[in-house]
Scaffold this motif. Structure first.
Motif, PDB file in Angstrom:
ATOM      1  N   ALA A 322       0.732  -1.284  -0.443  1.00  0.00           N
ATOM      2  CA  ALA A 322      -0.215   0.290   0.181  1.00  0.00           C
ATOM      3  C   ALA A 322       1.031   1.670   0.263  1.00  0.00           C
ATOM      4  O   ALA A 322       0.776   1.916  -0.313  1.00  0.00           O
ATOM      5  CB  ALA A 322      -0.875   0.020   1.041  1.00  0.00           C
ATOM      6  N   GLY A 323       1.624   1.959   0.560  1.00  0.00           N
ATOM      7  CA  GLY A 323       2.707   2.434   1.045  1.00  0.00           C
ATOM      8  C   GLY A 323       3.606   2.655   0.190  1.00  0.00           C
ATOM      9  O   GLY A 323       3.784   3.593  -1.047  1.00  0.00           O
ATOM     10  N   ARG A 324       3.907   1.273  -1.091  1.00  0.00           N
ATOM     11  CA  ARG A 324       4.654   1.592  -2.492  1.00  0.00           C
ATOM     12  C   ARG A 324       3.700   1.786  -3.611  1.00  0.00           C
ATOM     13  O   ARG A 324       3.986   2.697  -4.203  1.00  0.00           O
ATOM     14  CB  ARG A 324       5.011   0.058  -3.234  1.00  0.00           C
ATOM     15  CG  ARG A 324       6.191  -0.392  -2.351  1.00  0.00           C
ATOM     16  CD  ARG A 324       7.013  -1.231  -2.524  1.00  0.00           C
ATOM     17  NE  ARG A 324       6.238  -2.610  -3.328  1.00  0.00           N
ATOM     18  CZ  ARG A 324       6.211  -3.636  -2.147  1.00  0.00           C
ATOM     19  NH1 ARG A 324       7.493  -3.353  -1.178  1.00  0.00           N
ATOM     20  NH2 ARG A 324       5.893  -4.269  -2.354  1.00  0.00           N
ATOM     21  N   HIS A 325       2.417   1.654  -3.646  1.00  0.00           N
ATOM     22  CA  HIS A 325       1.669   1.879  -4.427  1.00  0.00           C
ATOM     23  C   HIS A 325       1.119   3.635  -4.291  1.00  0.00           C
ATOM     24  O   HIS A 325       1.204   4.671  -5.469  1.00  0.00           O
ATOM     25  CB  HIS A 325       0.256   1.653  -4.292  1.00  0.00           C
ATOM     26  CG  HIS A 325       0.099   0.130  -5.286  1.00  0.00           C
ATOM     27  ND1 HIS A 325       0.772  -0.526  -5.931  1.00  0.00           N
ATOM     28  CD2 HIS A 325      -0.013  -1.486  -4.610  1.00  0.00           C
ATOM     29  CE1 HIS A 325       0.264  -1.122  -6.137  1.00  0.00           C
ATOM     30  NE2 HIS A 325       0.242  -2.556  -5.693  1.00  0.00           N
ATOM     31  N   ALA A 326       0.878   4.125  -3.200  1.00  0.00           N
ATOM     32  CA  ALA A 326       0.518   5.264  -3.100  1.00  0.00           C
ATOM     33  C   ALA A 326       1.610   6.244  -2.728  1.00  0.00           C
ATOM     34  O   ALA A 326       1.758   7.194  -3.632  1.00  0.00           O
ATOM     35  CB  ALA A 326       0.330   5.853  -0.973  1.00  0.00           C
ATOM     36  N   ALA A 327       3.310   5.678  -3.002  1.00  0.00           N
ATOM     37  CA  ALA A 327       4.176   6.731  -3.631  1.00  0.00           C
ATOM     38  C   ALA A 327       4.154   6.716  -5.053  1.00  0.00           C
ATOM     39  O   ALA A 327       4.405   7.712  -5.331  1.00  0.00           O
ATOM     40  CB  ALA A 327       5.596   5.982  -3.089  1.00  0.00           C
ATOM     41  N   SER A 328       4.132   5.934  -5.946  1.00  0.00           N
ATOM     42  CA  SER A 328       3.805   5.149  -7.379  1.00  0.00           C
ATOM     43  C   SER A 328       2.665   6.442  -7.869  1.00  0.00           C
ATOM     44  O   SER A 328       2.753   7.181  -8.506  1.00  0.00           O
ATOM     45  CB  SER A 328       3.392   4.181  -7.615  1.00  0.00           C
ATOM     46  OG  SER A 328       4.300   3.149  -7.804  1.00  0.00           O
ATOM     47  N   TRP A 329       1.092   7.066  -6.485  1.00  0.00           N
ATOM     48  CA  TRP A 329       0.225   7.677  -6.995  1.00  0.00           C
ATOM     49  C   TRP A 329       0.905   9.230  -7.362  1.00  0.00           C
ATOM     50  O   TRP A 329       0.978   9.955  -7.905  1.00  0.00           O
ATOM     51  CB  TRP A 329      -0.817   7.152  -6.309  1.00  0.00           C
ATOM     52  CG  TRP A 329      -1.917   7.737  -6.561  1.00  0.00           C
ATOM     53  CD1 TRP A 329      -3.044   8.010  -7.385  1.00  0.00           C
ATOM     54  CD2 TRP A 329      -2.517   9.472  -6.418  1.00  0.00           C
ATOM     55  NE1 TRP A 329      -3.975   8.860  -7.327  1.00  0.00           N
ATOM     56  CE2 TRP A 329      -3.319   9.552  -6.381  1.00  0.00           C
ATOM     57  CE3 TRP A 329      -1.399   9.716  -4.650  1.00  0.00           C
ATOM     58  CZ2 TRP A 329      -4.230  11.025  -5.891  1.00  0.00           C
ATOM     59  CZ3 TRP A 329      -2.505  11.463  -4.274  1.00  0.00           C
ATOM     60  CH2 TRP A 329      -3.977  11.480  -5.562  1.00  0.00           C
ATOM     61  N   LEU A 330       1.625   9.378  -6.168  1.00  0.00           N
ATOM     62  CA  LEU A 330       2.142  10.221  -5.774  1.00  0.00           C
ATOM     63  C   LEU A 330       3.390  10.543  -6.651  1.00  0.00           C
ATOM     64  O   LEU A 330       3.517  12.526  -6.760  1.00  0.00           O
ATOM     65  CB  LEU A 330       2.695  10.708  -4.601  1.00  0.00           C
ATOM     66  CG  LEU A 330       1.766  10.240  -3.142  1.00  0.00           C
ATOM     67  CD1 LEU A 330       3.205  10.254  -1.776  1.00  0.00           C
ATOM     68  CD2 LEU A 330       1.058  11.637  -2.986  1.00  0.00           C
ATOM     69  N   LYS A 331       3.634  10.091  -7.564  1.00  0.00           N
ATOM     70  CA  LYS A 331       4.401  10.298  -8.389  1.00  0.00           C
ATOM     71  C   LYS A 331       3.873  10.337 -10.368  1.00  0.00           C
ATOM     72  O   LYS A 331       4.617  11.429 -10.702  1.00  0.00           O
ATOM     73  CB  LYS A 331       6.129   8.884  -8.723  1.00  0.00           C
ATOM     74  CG  LYS A 331       6.707   9.107  -7.613  1.00  0.00           C
ATOM     75  CD  LYS A 331       7.453   7.642  -7.446  1.00  0.00           C
ATOM     76  CE  LYS A 331       8.430   7.331  -6.784  1.00  0.00           C
ATOM     77  NZ  LYS A 331       9.559   6.690  -6.490  1.00  0.00           N
ATOM     78  N   GLY A 332       2.412  10.618 -10.233  1.00  0.00           N
ATOM     79  CA  GLY A 332       1.554  10.669 -10.794  1.00  0.00           C
ATOM     80  C   GLY A 332       1.467   9.246 -11.904  1.00  0.00           C
ATOM     81  O   GLY A 332       0.699   9.337 -12.633  1.00  0.00           O
ATOM     82  N   GLU A 333       2.096   8.427 -10.902  1.00  0.00           N
ATOM     83  CA  GLU A 333       2.429   6.919 -12.145  1.00  0.00           C
ATOM     84  C   GLU A 333      -0.165   6.514 -11.338  1.00  0.00           C
ATOM     85  O   GLU A 333      -0.245   6.578 -10.400  1.00  0.00           O
ATOM     86  CB  GLU A 333       2.389   5.598 -11.523  1.00  0.00           C
ATOM     87  CG  GLU A 333       4.026   6.566 -12.118  1.00  0.00           C
ATOM     88  CD  GLU A 333       4.993   5.832 -11.343  1.00  0.00           C
ATOM     89  OE1 GLU A 333       4.811   4.029 -10.422  1.00  0.00           O
ATOM     90  OE2 GLU A 333       6.586   5.627 -11.457  1.00  0.00           O
ATOM     91  N   ARG A 334      -0.419   6.150 -12.323  1.00  0.00           N
ATOM     92  CA  ARG A 334      -1.385   5.134 -12.193  1.00  0.00           C
ATOM     93  C   ARG A 334      -1.843   4.296 -12.578  1.00  0.00           C
ATOM     94  O   ARG A 334      -0.527   3.849 -13.815  1.00  0.00           O
ATOM     95  CB  ARG A 334      -2.817   6.779 -13.222  1.00  0.00           C
ATOM     96  CG  ARG A 334      -2.511   7.534 -12.423  1.00  0.00           C
ATOM     97  CD  ARG A 334      -3.151   8.204 -11.175  1.00  0.00           C
ATOM     98  NE  ARG A 334      -3.388   9.118 -10.891  1.00  0.00           N
ATOM     99  CZ  ARG A 334      -2.304  10.191 -10.489  1.00  0.00           C
ATOM    100  NH1 ARG A 334      -1.124   9.186  -9.789  1.00  0.00           N
ATOM    101  NH2 ARG A 334      -2.370  11.049  -9.750  1.00  0.00           N
ATOM    102  N   THR A 335      -2.439   3.517 -12.079  1.00  0.00           N
ATOM    103  CA  THR A 335      -2.917   1.937 -12.874  1.00  0.00           C
ATOM    104  C   THR A 335      -3.568   1.978 -14.410  1.00  0.00           C
ATOM    105  O   THR A 335      -4.292   2.539 -14.184  1.00  0.00           O
ATOM    106  CB  THR A 335      -3.652   1.138 -11.431  1.00  0.00           C
ATOM    107  OG1 THR A 335      -3.641   1.442 -10.142  1.00  0.00           O
ATOM    108  CG2 THR A 335      -4.391  -0.464 -12.667  1.00  0.00           C
ATOM    109  N   GLY A 336      -2.696   0.168 -14.774  1.00  0.00           N
ATOM    110  CA  GLY A 336      -3.463   0.199 -16.725  1.00  0.00           C
ATOM    111  C   GLY A 336      -4.592  -0.208 -16.253  1.00  0.00           C
ATOM    112  O   GLY A 336      -6.049   0.208 -14.922  1.00  0.00           O
ATOM    113  N   PRO A 337      -4.919  -0.820 -17.396  1.00  0.00           N
ATOM    114  CA  PRO A 337      -7.006  -2.105 -17.070  1.00  0.00           C
ATOM    115  C   PRO A 337      -5.975  -2.797 -16.008  1.00  0.00           C
ATOM    116  O   PRO A 337      -5.669  -3.099 -15.778  1.00  0.00           O
ATOM    117  CB  PRO A 337      -6.350  -2.504 -18.683  1.00  0.00           C
ATOM    118  CG  PRO A 337      -5.380  -1.173 -19.308  1.00  0.00           C
ATOM    119  CD  PRO A 337      -4.176  -0.981 -18.161  1.00  0.00           C
ATOM    120  N   GLN A 338      -7.694  -3.032 -15.519  1.00  0.00           N
ATOM    121  CA  GLN A 338      -7.623  -4.325 -14.721  1.00  0.00           C
ATOM    122  C   GLN A 338      -9.080  -4.999 -14.655  1.00  0.00           C
ATOM    123  O   GLN A 338     -10.316  -3.834 -15.401  1.00  0.00           O
ATOM    124  CB  GLN A 338      -8.272  -3.462 -12.744  1.00  0.00           C
ATOM    125  CG  GLN A 338      -6.586  -2.397 -12.770  1.00  0.00           C
ATOM    126  CD  GLN A 338      -7.120  -1.399 -11.547  1.00  0.00           C
ATOM    127  OE1 GLN A 338      -6.704  -2.448 -10.075  1.00  0.00           O
ATOM    128  NE2 GLN A 338      -7.091  -0.232 -11.103  1.00  0.00           N
TER     129      GLN A 338
END
Length: 422
Positions: A322-338
């Protein structure tokens, strides 16, 4: 009101909160932990028995030792920690009114007063709470001597009080089993553990180490139908069940002066609900996607607030993600197709509720049945894509596995991945 701003705020300072915060800090983001207790570690601080850390640290630790591993790292970091501080409200703020979208946390602290903490990302890590007598509706008066197992654990391990001498434990959850052993160690007599289901609710190792090793009777398919006593508990009535129905003529009484309730845990999500977080009706935790993000952009959830885990090792593992995903989100990275997931035959729930089609996903689920030589089957749009043989499954033990692009090949925007136990 004092105003503070961070890149991320983590609500809860247990193993989940600290693990998530450490990932955010290591990714270069400013982070604050808000914890309502006066210490980090959460419920682990009263769990003085061992059995923690076998997966996380490859050694057996007590609860405080497990918590200390994360607390030391947190103390050595730049993470801001607010102890004795309660988050009263959480709400997203209109991005048009600030430099960018952020969340506002209104917090209360006896030492610091009222705080307004602004953060772009928030991680929910508030843990869970025990169900009580009101939740299970046991008839009888309201005598002294009825405790939740967790409260009794705190009284014995932290406060140094013994709540009674002759004990009956209602429910075979892990805390109740551990407290049956703990009460035996301090010289009490544990008369019985009474479980309404036809199988134990706790881990097999706890049944063996906490009941069998101390010759404590376990009554399965039995319901506590009355608590006797006015000023103090004097006994309980236990009624066996056959084919799901009570058999009153077989009811019996167990004399005791104390009743400990171990009847399940509920994720602590009042704050989440008030903030508009969508909850999963089965787990009572937030509904999350493959990045562990809720329906509110930038709000993530992990640990026992998301779904009740059987091992704290899995809590820490999930919180780091969760922490890593939150950091990625803060960097502007977004999840692709799910791809959406679904609990199929003999599966109570599957978490997360969506899986990324581009990367490996860690998936947790619980069985609805007790079975040897079971098969876990994954079907994408009713097409088998993976089968896993399981020597034994039971509701008290979580199943975890990895699902990646290989299993999700050929997905469409309407695809559903179903998990079943055969």
């Amino acid at each position: 009101m004092k105003e503070l701003r961070y890149d991320a705020a983590v609500i809860g300072g247990g193993a989940a909160g600290m693990a998530a915060a450490l990932e955010l800090q290591e990714a270069g983001f400013s982070c604050a932990i808000i914890e309502r207790e006066d210490h980090l570690g959460g419920i682990l601080m009263q769990c003085i028995h061992n059995g923690f850390g076998l997966h996380e640290f490859s050694e057996e630790l007590t609860g405080p030792e497990f918590a200390e591993r994360f607390a030391v790292k947190t103390a050595d970091s730049d993470i801001a920690v607010y102890l004795g501080t309660t988050v009263c409200s959480l709400r997203p703020v209109d991005p048009s009114n600030t430099e960018g979208a952020y969340k506002e946390l209104i917090c209360a602290s006896p030492d610091l007063g009222m705080l307004r903490i602004s953060a772009r990302a928030v991680v929910l890590a508030m843990g869970c709470r025990e169900r009580n007598r009101g939740n299970v509706r046991i008839p009888g008066s309201r005598p002294a001597g009825v405790y939740t197992a967790g409260l009794a654990q705190r009284l014995v391990n932290i406060e140094g009080y013994i709540p009674g001498k002759e004990i009956v434990v209602i429910g075979s959850g892990d805390i109740g089993l551990i407290m049956a052993r703990r009460m035996s160690w301090v010289g009490c007599t544990v008369k019985a553990v009474v479980e309404i289901m036809p199988y134990p609710s706790g881990l097999t190792r706890n049944i063996v180490q906490c009941l069998h090793d101390f010759d404590i009777p376990l009554y399965l398919s039995s319901q506590t139908t009355n608590i006797f006593g006015n000023d103090r508990v004097e006994g309980v009535e236990v009624t066996p069940m056959e084919n799901g129905a009570l058999v009153p003529e077989k009811a019996f009484r167990i004399d005791c002066d104390t009743v400990l309730l171990s009847v399940g845990l509920v994720p602590e999500n009042e704050l989440s609900k008030d903030a508009g977080v969508e909850l999963n009706g089965t787990t009572n935790g937030p509904a999350v996607d493959s990045s562990l993000m809720t329906n509110i952009d930038g709000v993530f959830a992990c640990g026992n607030v998301l779904h009740v885990h059987d091992l704290v090792d899995w809590v820490a593992e999930e919180a780091r993600r969760a922490g890593r995903h939150a950091a990625s989100w803060l960097k502007g990275e977004r999840t692709g197709p799910q791809v959406r997931v679904k609990a199929g035959s003999n599966v109570r729930y599957v978490n997360p509720g969506k899986l990324s089609t581009r990367e490996e996903n860690k998936v947790y689920l619980r069985s609805l049945i007790v079975k040897n030589d079971a098969v876990l089957e994954l079907r994408l749009d009713n097409r088998p894509v993976k089968t896993i043989k399981k020597g034994h499954v039971q509701p008290s033990e979580m199943i975890n596995l990895t699902v990646g692009p290989k299993e999700l090949e050929g997905f469409s925007s309407d695809s559903v991945l179903e998990f079943s136990i055969l």
